[in-house]
Write an enzyme that holds these catalytic residues in place. Structure first.
Site, mmCIF file in Angstrom:
data_model
loop_
_atom_site.group_PDB
_atom_site.id
_atom_site.type_symbol
_atom_site.label_atom_id
_atom_site.label_comp_id
_atom_site.label_asym_id
_atom_site.label_seq_id
_atom_site.Cartn_x
_atom_site.Cartn_y
_atom_site.Cartn_z
ATOM 1 N N HIS A 61 -4.030 1.371 7.793
ATOM 2 C CA HIS A 61 -2.758 1.836 7.948
ATOM 3 C C HIS A 61 -2.668 3.092 6.744
ATOM 4 O O HIS A 61 -2.012 3.943 6.907
ATOM 5 C CB HIS A 61 -1.621 0.768 7.277
ATOM 6 C CG HIS A 61 -0.465 1.119 7.336
ATOM 7 N ND1 HIS A 61 0.557 0.824 8.112
ATOM 8 C CD2 HIS A 61 0.308 1.961 6.579
ATOM 9 C CE1 HIS A 61 1.979 1.320 7.781
ATOM 10 N NE2 HIS A 61 1.616 2.023 6.783
ATOM 11 N N GLU A 62 -3.143 2.892 5.593
ATOM 12 C CA GLU A 62 -3.180 3.961 4.492
ATOM 13 C C GLU A 62 -3.916 4.948 4.970
ATOM 14 O O GLU A 62 -3.624 6.353 4.654
ATOM 15 C CB GLU A 62 -3.212 3.448 3.141
ATOM 16 C CG GLU A 62 -2.415 2.221 2.567
ATOM 17 C CD GLU A 62 -0.839 2.442 2.851
ATOM 18 O OE1 GLU A 62 -0.422 3.644 2.881
ATOM 19 O OE2 GLU A 62 -0.139 1.693 3.044
ATOM 20 N N GLY A 122 0.783 -1.236 -0.137
ATOM 21 C CA GLY A 122 0.073 0.080 0.061
ATOM 22 C C GLY A 122 0.995 1.222 0.090
ATOM 23 O O GLY A 122 2.089 1.363 0.423
ATOM 24 N N HIS A 127 -2.239 7.419 7.389
ATOM 25 C CA HIS A 127 -1.361 8.295 6.534
ATOM 26 C C HIS A 127 -1.853 9.524 6.118
ATOM 27 O O HIS A 127 -1.048 10.534 6.274
ATOM 28 C CB HIS A 127 -0.526 7.598 5.360
ATOM 29 C CG HIS A 127 0.667 6.651 5.632
ATOM 30 N ND1 HIS A 127 1.623 7.087 6.140
ATOM 31 C CD2 HIS A 127 0.911 5.306 5.246
ATOM 32 C CE1 HIS A 127 2.540 6.285 6.277
ATOM 33 N NE2 HIS A 127 2.209 5.197 5.976
ATOM 34 N N CYS A 141 6.431 -0.240 7.117
ATOM 35 C CA CYS A 141 5.886 1.162 6.677
ATOM 36 C C CYS A 141 6.788 1.381 5.688
ATOM 37 O O CYS A 141 8.157 1.323 6.184
ATOM 38 C CB CYS A 141 5.514 2.130 7.590
ATOM 39 S SG CYS A 141 4.997 3.587 6.720
ATOM 40 N N LEU A 142 6.887 1.717 4.498
ATOM 41 C CA LEU A 142 7.867 2.213 3.665
ATOM 42 C C LEU A 142 8.404 3.597 3.774
ATOM 43 O O LEU A 142 9.524 3.681 3.508
ATOM 44 C CB LEU A 142 7.297 2.162 2.057
ATOM 45 C CG LEU A 142 6.681 0.921 1.505
ATOM 46 C CD1 LEU A 142 6.253 1.268 0.058
ATOM 47 C CD2 LEU A 142 8.004 0.006 1.235
ATOM 48 N N GLN A 156 3.118 10.014 1.196
ATOM 49 C CA GLN A 156 4.459 9.312 1.432
ATOM 50 C C GLN A 156 5.141 9.627 0.173
ATOM 51 O O GLN A 156 6.410 9.257 0.188
ATOM 52 C CB GLN A 156 4.109 7.839 1.243
ATOM 53 C CG GLN A 156 3.524 7.422 2.662
ATOM 54 C CD GLN A 156 3.548 5.754 2.738
ATOM 55 O OE1 GLN A 156 2.493 5.197 2.241
ATOM 56 N NE2 GLN A 156 4.514 5.047 3.316
HETATM 57 NI NI NI Z 1 2.958 3.231 5.552
#
Ligand code: NI
Length: 169
Positions: free
Chosen positions: A136-137, A46, A140, A94-95, A51
């Site tokens: 999660h997304e 995701g 963000h 998380c990226l 991000q």
């Molecule tokens: Ni993330």
């Protein structure tokens, strides 16, 4: 299509509340394509627009490489959780926080409404990894990272570890 740079903690944009998308135009379509490309290349399940440095309420999700169930690529504009049920704790990464994995409590099942890339209203029900990815997304978009969802003591450890990694370069 291009690969976008993924913003990493502690960049400020990751802490900001993103603005609603007001028009679905060519520029947004390009952003969606680039985000999808960037998510697959990372690889991740995701990605949220903040991000990649765009403070807009837009997320992309594809959990098919991690789940048996083949859910197709999801593009959600202005997503909102309208139902949530149960609670489950599982590992999450998380990226924007490379090399960090922690357990996070999430609703077991969610229903999210929003718009697809054609601008049509959609509703998505998720359980398992899809439920976790949706929450999660959407976090963000509200400036919330997984380190905001853990206990204060775990957060302290994270911050210490993060500072050390900066010293080591
Ligand atoms: Ni993330």
């Amino acid at each position: 299509m291009a690969l976008l740079e993924i913003k990493k903690y502690p960049e400020k944009i990751l802490k900001e509340k993103a603005a609603p998308v007001e028009s679905i135009d060519g520029k947004l379509q390009r952003l969606i394509d680039d985000m999808v490309n960037t998510m697959y290349a990372a690889p991740g399940v995701g990605l949220a627009a903040p991000q990649v440095g765009v403070s807009k309420r837009l997320i992309v999700i594809d959990v098919s490489m991690k789940e048996e169930e083949k859910t197709p690529l999801i593009v959600l504009i202005n997503p909102e959780i309208i139902e949530e049920e149960g609670i489950v704790e599982d590992e999450e990464g998380c990226l924007s926080l490379p090399q960090y994995i922690t357990t996070v409590k999430r609703a077991e099942r969610v229903v999210v409404k929003g718009f697809n890339r054609e601008g049509n209203p959609i509703e998505i029900e998720g359980t398992g990894l899809l439920s976790r990815a949706l929450q999660h997304e959407i976090d963000h978009l509200n400036g919330i990272l997984i380190i905001d969802r853990i206990s204060p003591i775990k957060r302290e450890f994270f911050k210490k570890r993060f500072k050390k990694s900066l010293v080591r370069g």
